[in-house]
Design a protein around this motif. Structure first.
Motif, PDB file in Angstrom:
ATOM      1  N   GLY A   1      76.551   3.815  34.341  1.00 26.36           N
ATOM      2  CA  GLY A   1      76.086   2.621  33.642  1.00 26.36           C
ATOM      3  C   GLY A   1      77.119   2.110  32.658  1.00 26.36           C
ATOM      4  O   GLY A   1      77.374   0.898  32.569  1.00 26.36           O
ATOM      5  N   LEU A   2      77.727   3.035  31.932  1.00 29.52           N
ATOM      6  CA  LEU A   2      78.765   2.655  30.973  1.00 29.52           C
ATOM      7  C   LEU A   2      79.941   1.985  31.673  1.00 29.52           C
ATOM      8  O   LEU A   2      80.444   0.946  31.217  1.00 29.52           O
ATOM      9  N   THR A   3      80.385   2.546  32.784  1.00 29.47           N
ATOM     10  CA  THR A   3      81.545   1.971  33.476  1.00 29.47           C
ATOM     11  C   THR A   3      81.258   0.569  33.989  1.00 29.47           C
ATOM     12  O   THR A   3      82.142  -0.297  33.948  1.00 29.47           O
ATOM     13  N   ARG A   4      80.044   0.317  34.464  1.00 30.41           N
ATOM     14  CA  ARG A   4      79.737  -1.008  35.017  1.00 30.41           C
ATOM     15  C   ARG A   4      79.750  -2.091  33.933  1.00 30.41           C
ATOM     16  O   ARG A   4      80.204  -3.215  34.161  1.00 30.41           O
ATOM     17  N   VAL A   5      79.250  -1.738  32.754  1.00 27.14           N
ATOM     18  CA  VAL A   5      79.284  -2.698  31.647  1.00 27.14           C
ATOM     19  C   VAL A   5      80.703  -2.835  31.104  1.00 27.14           C
ATOM     20  O   VAL A   5      81.183  -3.934  30.838  1.00 27.14           O
ATOM     21  N   TRP A   6      81.398  -1.716  30.953  1.00 29.27           N
ATOM     22  CA  TRP A   6      82.772  -1.725  30.428  1.00 29.27           C
ATOM     23  C   TRP A   6      83.687  -2.573  31.308  1.00 29.27           C
ATOM     24  O   TRP A   6      84.529  -3.331  30.803  1.00 29.27           O
ATOM     25  N   LEU A   7      83.533  -2.455  32.614  1.00 23.62           N
ATOM     26  CA  LEU A   7      84.399  -3.183  33.542  1.00 23.62           C
ATOM     27  C   LEU A   7      83.998  -4.644  33.703  1.00 23.62           C
ATOM     28  O   LEU A   7      84.642  -5.395  34.435  1.00 23.62           O
ATOM     29  N   GLY A   8      82.932  -5.042  33.021  1.00 22.31           N
ATOM     30  CA  GLY A   8      82.554  -6.448  32.998  1.00 22.31           C
ATOM     31  C   GLY A   8      81.928  -6.974  34.267  1.00 22.31           C
ATOM     32  O   GLY A   8      81.942  -8.192  34.511  1.00 22.31           O
ATOM     33  N   VAL A   9      81.354  -6.094  35.088  1.00 22.97           N
ATOM     34  CA  VAL A   9      80.738  -6.545  36.341  1.00 22.97           C
ATOM     35  C   VAL A   9      79.216  -6.525  36.274  1.00 22.97           C
ATOM     36  O   VAL A   9      78.550  -6.907  37.240  1.00 22.97           O
ATOM     37  N   HIS A  10      78.657  -6.078  35.153  1.00 21.80           N
ATOM     38  CA  HIS A  10      77.207  -6.067  34.979  1.00 21.80           C
ATOM     39  C   HIS A  10      76.855  -6.319  33.525  1.00 21.80           C
ATOM     40  O   HIS A  10      77.605  -5.967  32.606  1.00 21.80           O
ATOM     41  N   TRP A  11      75.703  -6.930  33.338  1.00 25.15           N
ATOM     42  CA  TRP A  11      75.112  -7.038  32.013  1.00 25.15           C
ATOM     43  C   TRP A  11      74.422  -5.723  31.678  1.00 25.15           C
ATOM     44  O   TRP A  11      74.072  -4.947  32.574  1.00 25.15           O
TER      45      TRP A  11
END
Length: 231
Positions: free
Chosen positions: A186-196
């Motif tokens: 979850g952290l990586t998806r938000v960090w990489l800017g591909v998910h809210w």
């Protein structure tokens, strides 16, 4: 006569506990889905604030961003998670007596994928857009497929370890790895800017709901007794 003190109250059957958890998670899922679909302003504002902050960090911290891309694209990728479940199902079939559990595992993962894609299509939420992206992703944003798949797979595998009576050391290790994987993806998806942020929370909640329903279905026919599992 000596009266023994009363023992602890009996625990409710597993299938009843699972059914109660299903009810709570269903309410949480419906509420979050409604807030996302109606674009509730406080939620979208929070998503935007978190996304802008983490994107600034991602652009600045090149090494950490690269490490997160490796983790999200390989270790915690949905395909990797599904292959892990497939390996577990094959092991269960190899045991011969656990065919029902193998079928339950495979069907649950397949249904979770269908639910995930159906909700994505129905909500149609756009992903964050950046002038200087550090990663890219396709399809609609809600819920996060990475977060949902990790939650489903880790939840199911932990349930299997518990059912098969895993030792204390193995159980603690598995729980730690599962927690790091579910939170980390979850952290990586938000960090990489591909998910809210709410996409990831949605993935976690939808995934937990799928696991709870699967456990309730598995335990229901025989009141929580084991299906074709050798102790």
């Amino acid at each position: 006569m000596h009266h023994q003190p009363p023992g602890p109250p009996p625990r409710p059957p597993v299938h009843r506990t699972a059914a109660a958890v299903v009810g709570v998670l269903a309410v949480c899922t419906a509420l979050l889905l409604t807030l996302v679909a109606t674009r509730w302003h406080p939620l979208t504002a929070l998503d935007g604030d978190v996304a802008r902050t983490t994107h600034r960090w991602a652009v600045r911290e090149h090494g950490l961003t690269h490490a997160f891309r490796i983790l999200t694209d390989w270790a915690w990728d949905p395909l990797t998670m599904r292959l892990l479940c497939a390996a577990a199902a094959l092991w269960l079939v190899w045991r011969r007596a656990a065919w029902w559990t193998a079928l339950w595992l495979a069907v649950t993962v397949a249904l979770a994928t269908i639910v995930q894609q159906s909700v994505k299509s129905a909500v149609g939420r756009p992903r964050p857009i950046w002038p200087d992206p550090v990663d890219s992703a396709h399809y609609a944003a809600f819920p996060s497929g990475h977060a949902m798949t990790a939650t489903v797979v880790c939840g199911l595998l932990l349930r299997l370890l518990h059912r098969f009576g895993a030792g204390r050391a193995l159980w603690r290790t598995a729980v730690s790895v599962a927690a790091v994987s579910v939170a980390g993806v979850g952290l990586t998806r938000v960090w990489l800017g591909v998910h809210w942020l709410s996409d990831v929370v949605g993935g976690w909640v939808f995934g937990a709901l799928v696991v709870a329903v699967a456990v309730a279905v598995y335990e229901w026919p025989r009141g929580g007794r084991t299906h074709g599992v050798r102790r």
